[in-house]
Design an enzyme around this catalytic site. Structure first.
Site, short mmCIF file in Angstrom:
data_model
loop_
_atom_site.label_atom_id
_atom_site.label_comp_id
_atom_site.label_asym_id
_atom_site.label_seq_id
_atom_site.Cartn_x
_atom_site.Cartn_y
_atom_site.Cartn_z
N HIS A 106 44.77 -40.96 -23.33
CA HIS A 106 45.84 -41.22 -22.36
C HIS A 106 46.28 -42.69 -22.38
CE1 HIS A 106 43.35 -42.93 -19.03
NE2 HIS A 106 44.50 -43.27 -18.49
N SER A 133 40.37 -45.89 -15.03
CA SER A 133 39.46 -45.53 -16.12
C SER A 133 39.73 -46.37 -17.35
CB SER A 133 39.57 -44.03 -16.44
OG SER A 133 40.89 -43.67 -16.76
N GLU A 134 41.00 -46.73 -17.62
CA GLU A 134 41.32 -47.62 -18.73
C GLU A 134 42.49 -48.54 -18.40
OE1 GLU A 134 39.08 -44.42 -20.88
OE2 GLU A 134 40.99 -44.23 -19.84
N THR A 135 42.43 -49.73 -19.01
CA THR A 135 43.50 -50.72 -18.96
C THR A 135 43.75 -51.17 -20.40
OG1 THR A 135 42.85 -51.47 -16.76
CG2 THR A 135 44.18 -52.99 -18.07
#
Length: 291
Positions: A76, A46-48
């Site tokens: 997060h 979902s995120e990097t």
């Protein structure tokens, strides 16, 4: 072929393979934004995030990408990246307070506890209140496959992502949701929101909130554990006089339906819903990424 230190961290959990994973690329000043976006698509998370030298009075700068773009803030990734920079020595491991620069500004972080009991907290950007979507209640209920609570309207709140908060009557409704992702994606675009944060208040349990977050229009059908939504929720609770049911410090449960079972610790700092969120984190993968 340049190489960059890389960690994958599970956030809002102390157990590997639980919580929400974030990929963290350290000392990433040599990577251009287009390459960052490609890496975010490649990790398929979902995120990097990318840790860079600060340009302001902060200990480091963070850029946060999801599969289809960049975010000024996401919960997060901030907590997981803070765990990674402490572990990697970018910030000294014994430092209890530090600052992160990101698209949302300079955010203060603090460390509570040691070792596996360590929790990292961030004061999230204040959520700005958007539109109430009372007239869209039926369309949202149809897309979710569940009726919304009739006493409080769906409300969009923006603290980086724009989450449309939808209250349901019981946590069993949250657990049983099987939304129509195509309909959810269309509604997200029609209502100009990043996704839907569906929650119930809980009494008599170790957690006071059960929540799930869906963002199929952004390439994330369901996010396992969502810091930004949990950080914005207190604004909704204050607006609808619900904070008396949770108290100013509470725990939110998210991710069980995906087998991730995370916990977000929330502390409400003022009467408008400004919140500090935090939790534990654990590194699952570390090495280097070669470009």
């Amino acid at each position: 072929m340049p190489a960059y230190r890389f960690k994958q961290v599970d956030v809002f959990t102390s157990r590997p393979l639980f919580g929400n994973p974030v990929a963290v690329v350290l000392e990433a000043d040599g990577i251009d934004p287009a390459e960052m976006q490609r890496i975010a698509g490649w990790t398929n998370l979902s995120e990097t995030t990318f840790v860079l030298r600060p340009t302001a009075e902060a200990d480091y700068r963070l850029r946060i990408f999801y599969p289809q773009g960049e975010l000024p803030f996401a919960g997060h990734p901030v907590v997981g990246s803070a765990h990674a920079v402490l572990e990697a020595g970018v910030v000294p491991a014994g430092q209890r307070e530090f600052k992160q620069e990101c698209g949302a500004g300079i955010l203060p972080l603090r460390v509570d506890g040691e070792g596996g009991d360590r929790r990292i907290f961030v004061v999230a950007p204040k959520a700005s209140s958007g539109h109430e979507f009372a007239t869209s209640r039926d369309a949202i209920s149809s897309a979710l496959g569940a009726r919304l609570d009739s006493s409080t309207p769906p409300l969009a709140l923006n603290n980086g992502p724009v989450w449309l908060f939808c209250r349901v009557e019981d946590e069993s409704v949250v657990a049983g949701l099987k939304p129509d992702m195509g309909a959810m994606a269309r509604l997200s675009r029609d209502l100009s929101v990043s996704g839907f944060a569906v929650f119930a208040l809980v009494r008599g349990a170790e957690h006071s909130v059960r929540i799930r977050c869906f963002a199929p229009a952004g390439g994330v059908p369901e996010d396992p554990v969502t810091g930004s939504a949990n950080a914005a929720l207190p604004t909704y609770l204050v607006r609808h006089d619900l904070l008396r049911e949770t108290g100013r410090e509470y725990v939110s449960s998210q991710g069980r339906e995906l087998g991730r079972d995370g916990r977000v610790h929330v502390r409400v700092l003022d009467d408008e819903g400004l919140a500090e969120i935090g939790g534990q984190a654990v590194t699952v993968i570390e090495g280097e990424i070669r470009l």
